[in-house]
Design a protein around this motif. Structure first.
Motif, PDB file in Angstrom:
ATOM      1  N   ASP A   1       0.840  -1.274   0.153  1.00 24.87           N
ATOM      2  CA  ASP A   1       0.069   0.123   0.063  1.00 24.87           C
ATOM      3  C   ASP A   1       0.879   1.356   0.118  1.00 24.87           C
ATOM      4  OD1 ASP A   1      -2.669  -1.151   0.468  1.00 24.87           O
ATOM      5  OD2 ASP A   1      -1.977  -1.986   2.044  1.00 24.87           O
ATOM      6  N   LEU A   2       2.112   1.159   0.730  1.00 26.38           N
ATOM      7  CA  LEU A   2       2.760   2.299   0.706  1.00 26.38           C
ATOM      8  C   LEU A   2       4.462   1.997   0.430  1.00 26.38           C
ATOM      9  CD1 LEU A   2       1.760   3.889   4.013  1.00 26.38           C
ATOM     10  CD2 LEU A   2       0.995   4.631   1.794  1.00 26.38           C
ATOM     11  N   VAL A   3       5.123   2.860  -0.124  1.00 24.34           N
ATOM     12  CA  VAL A   3       6.399   2.532  -0.470  1.00 24.34           C
ATOM     13  C   VAL A   3       7.113   3.768   0.161  1.00 24.34           C
ATOM     14  CG1 VAL A   3       8.620   2.246  -2.044  1.00 24.34           C
ATOM     15  CG2 VAL A   3       6.306   1.203  -2.456  1.00 24.34           C
ATOM     16  N   LEU A   4       8.133   3.440   1.028  1.00 26.76           N
ATOM     17  CA  LEU A   4       8.990   4.398   1.795  1.00 26.76           C
ATOM     18  C   LEU A   4      10.537   4.470   1.168  1.00 26.76           C
ATOM     19  CD1 LEU A   4       7.901   3.835   5.317  1.00 26.76           C
ATOM     20  CD2 LEU A   4       6.556   4.890   3.503  1.00 26.76           C
ATOM     21  N   LEU A   5      11.273   5.510   1.074  1.00 27.32           N
ATOM     22  CA  LEU A   5      12.627   5.712   0.706  1.00 27.32           C
ATOM     23  C   LEU A   5      13.109   6.234   2.177  1.00 27.32           C
ATOM     24  CD1 LEU A   5      15.175   5.265  -0.822  1.00 27.32           C
ATOM     25  CD2 LEU A   5      14.887   7.832  -1.679  1.00 27.32           C
ATOM     26  N   VAL A   6      13.974   5.454   2.829  1.00 29.26           N
ATOM     27  CA  VAL A   6      14.399   5.874   4.426  1.00 29.26           C
ATOM     28  C   VAL A   6      15.764   6.000   4.289  1.00 29.26           C
ATOM     29  CG1 VAL A   6      12.402   4.772   5.362  1.00 29.26           C
ATOM     30  CG2 VAL A   6      14.358   3.468   5.264  1.00 29.26           C
ATOM     31  N   VAL A   7      16.291   6.669   5.094  1.00 31.62           N
ATOM     32  CA  VAL A   7      17.949   6.747   5.056  1.00 31.62           C
ATOM     33  C   VAL A   7      18.306   6.877   6.601  1.00 31.62           C
ATOM     34  CG1 VAL A   7      17.756   9.257   5.247  1.00 31.62           C
ATOM     35  CG2 VAL A   7      19.939   8.264   4.475  1.00 31.62           C
ATOM     36  N   TRP A   8      19.091   6.214   7.037  1.00 30.25           N
ATOM     37  CA  TRP A   8      19.828   5.830   8.382  1.00 30.25           C
ATOM     38  C   TRP A   8      21.359   5.695   8.130  1.00 30.25           C
ATOM     39  CZ3 TRP A   8      17.510   7.379  12.577  1.00 30.25           C
ATOM     40  CH2 TRP A   8      16.104   7.301  12.609  1.00 30.25           C
ATOM     41  N   PRO A   9      21.882   5.729   9.489  1.00 37.17           N
ATOM     42  CA  PRO A   9      23.591   5.745   9.432  1.00 37.17           C
ATOM     43  C   PRO A   9      23.959   4.169   8.833  1.00 37.17           C
ATOM     44  CG  PRO A   9      22.866   6.199  11.714  1.00 37.17           C
ATOM     45  CD  PRO A   9      21.688   6.539  10.639  1.00 37.17           C
ATOM     46  N   ASP A  10      23.290   3.354   9.579  1.00 41.40           N
ATOM     47  CA  ASP A  10      23.588   1.743   9.382  1.00 41.40           C
ATOM     48  C   ASP A  10      22.394   0.822   9.817  1.00 41.40           C
ATOM     49  OD1 ASP A  10      23.009   1.703  12.377  1.00 41.40           O
ATOM     50  OD2 ASP A  10      24.873   2.491  12.931  1.00 41.40           O
ATOM     51  N   LEU A  11      22.774  -0.489   9.641  1.00 43.03           N
ATOM     52  CA  LEU A  11      21.463  -1.339   9.688  1.00 43.03           C
ATOM     53  C   LEU A  11      21.131  -1.463  11.143  1.00 43.03           C
ATOM     54  CD1 LEU A  11      23.206  -4.336   8.088  1.00 43.03           C
ATOM     55  CD2 LEU A  11      21.297  -3.034   7.083  1.00 43.03           C
ATOM     56  N   TYR A  12      21.609  -1.174  12.203  1.00 42.81           N
ATOM     57  CA  TYR A  12      21.017  -1.078  13.499  1.00 42.81           C
ATOM     58  C   TYR A  12      20.116   0.074  13.676  1.00 42.81           C
ATOM     59  CZ  TYR A  12      25.228  -4.051  14.310  1.00 42.81           C
ATOM     60  OH  TYR A  12      26.293  -4.927  14.222  1.00 42.81           O
TER      61      TYR A  12
END
Length: 345
Positions: A106-117
């Motif tokens: 239903d939704l697609v997000l593009l997210v950004v974070w510094p690492d997998l944790y």
């Protein structure tokens, strides 16, 4: 089938294209190339920007040695809750795209974070606890092959676009290789990035007052960050009014040895805006803006012709885009406000 309308005239599109080439050029510099008075350009931009039809924004590709991890996150929502969930996640600093789509998700997000944790914590503590979310699927971006939000309208003729680039960059000297390394990032740099996410044309004087420093310091830090490729500075028209209102995502399979040639071929197609290698059942995910829904068929066929090793695995179209970069869009497609993007401490 056409799903959008362009209320932007040729003069508006020319100004937006000029600001895509030179986002912080003065109105005088732009006027010399566009053949319009500085005051007229300033008034036109004020109308576009304040009305939510276009914006000039800045995002950090990375800050110093801090890594940047992108991921596509698909959400399956409780029936009827997709829009409310989209509004909630659009307010998160880490989301750089929120699209309400057709297909299994239903939704697609593009997210950004510094690492997998950090990504795992966001999914566990935020996304999966939203009452409207039933299931999630995450594809981590293992390689970002081109910069998001670097699209061009291509309204100006090539000669005029080159004249503008020469006028703005003519006095700049190439930096030596050792100076192009990622600079040490200060707390001031992070504040500047946060301030410029909403309006990247804010003056050095205004930024200096806001951040409690001098204009020369602001200019020096912005020059250091921009010249080393740390920042994504871009001017963009609200898609619904740009002539390319339809966001589409294509997932595909490519043999690993054929990825470089395939990516190079896809990057030459003007519709493809984001090309990513991803984890999961398929190894490429591409996002693009199209003129019409019908164009999706044409572009996927063109992709296969341009890159014969490519096998299209799936497609989806956005019913509504809620967020692009740091900008939140309202139901009418215009920008309503911006959310300060995540900056690692």
């Amino acid at each position: 089938m056409d799903t959008g309308e362009s209320v932007l005239g040729e003069a508006d599109l020319s100004l937006i294209h000029a600001l895509q080439i030179a986002p912080r050029a003065s109105w005088t510099q732009l006027a010399g190339v566009l053949g319009t008075s500085p005051d007229t350009l300033a008034r036109r931009w004020e109308h576009l920007n304040s009305g939510g039809y276009a914006w000039n924004s800045l995002l950090a590709a990375r800050l110093g040695t801090d890594a940047t991890l992108y991921a596509w996150v698909e959400l399956e929502c409780v029936p009827g809750d997709a829009e409310a969930t989209a509004v909630q996640v659009a307010g998160d600093p880490c989301t750089l795209g929120v699209h309400q789509v057709t297909g299994e998700a239903d939704l697609v997000l593009l997210v950004v974070w510094p690492d997998l944790y950090a990504l795992d914590a966001y999914l566990a503590d935020r996304i999966r606890r939203l009452p409207g979310v039933l299931r999630t699927r995450t594809q981590v971006v293992t390689r970002l092959h081109n910069r998001p939000y670097r699209s061009r309208i291509e309204q100006l003729p090539p000669s005029q676009a080159q004249s503008l680039a020469d006028a703005v960059n003519g006095d700049r000297r190439p930096r030596p290789a050792h100076a192009r390394a990622y600079p040490y990032v200060t707390e001031l740099d992070r504040r500047l990035v946060a301030e410029l996410a909403g309006d990247a044309r804010r003056s050095a004087a205004e930024l200096a007052r806001q951040c409690g420093t001098s204009e020369s310091t602001v200019r020096r830090r912005l020059d250091a960050l921009t010249s080393t490729g740390v920042l994504h500075q871009h001017c963009q028209a609200a898609p619904r009014f740009s002539g390319r209102p339809v966001w589409a995502m294509v997932t595909a399979d490519v043999p690993p040895l054929d990825v470089p040639a395939t990516v190079a071929a896809l990057a030459r197609m003007r519709q493809t805006r984001v090309i990513t290698s991803v984890t999961g059942p398929h190894n490429l995910a591409l996002a693009m803006w199209l003129r019409t829904v019908d164009e999706l068929h044409d572009i996927t066929a063109a992709m296969v012709r341009a890159a014969p090793a490519l096998r299209v695995a799936g497609t989806s179209l956005s019913l509504r885009t809620h967020k692009i970069g740091a900008q939140v869009l309202g139901p009418d497609g215009r920008r309503t406000h911006h959310v300060r993007p995540y900056c690692a401490p």
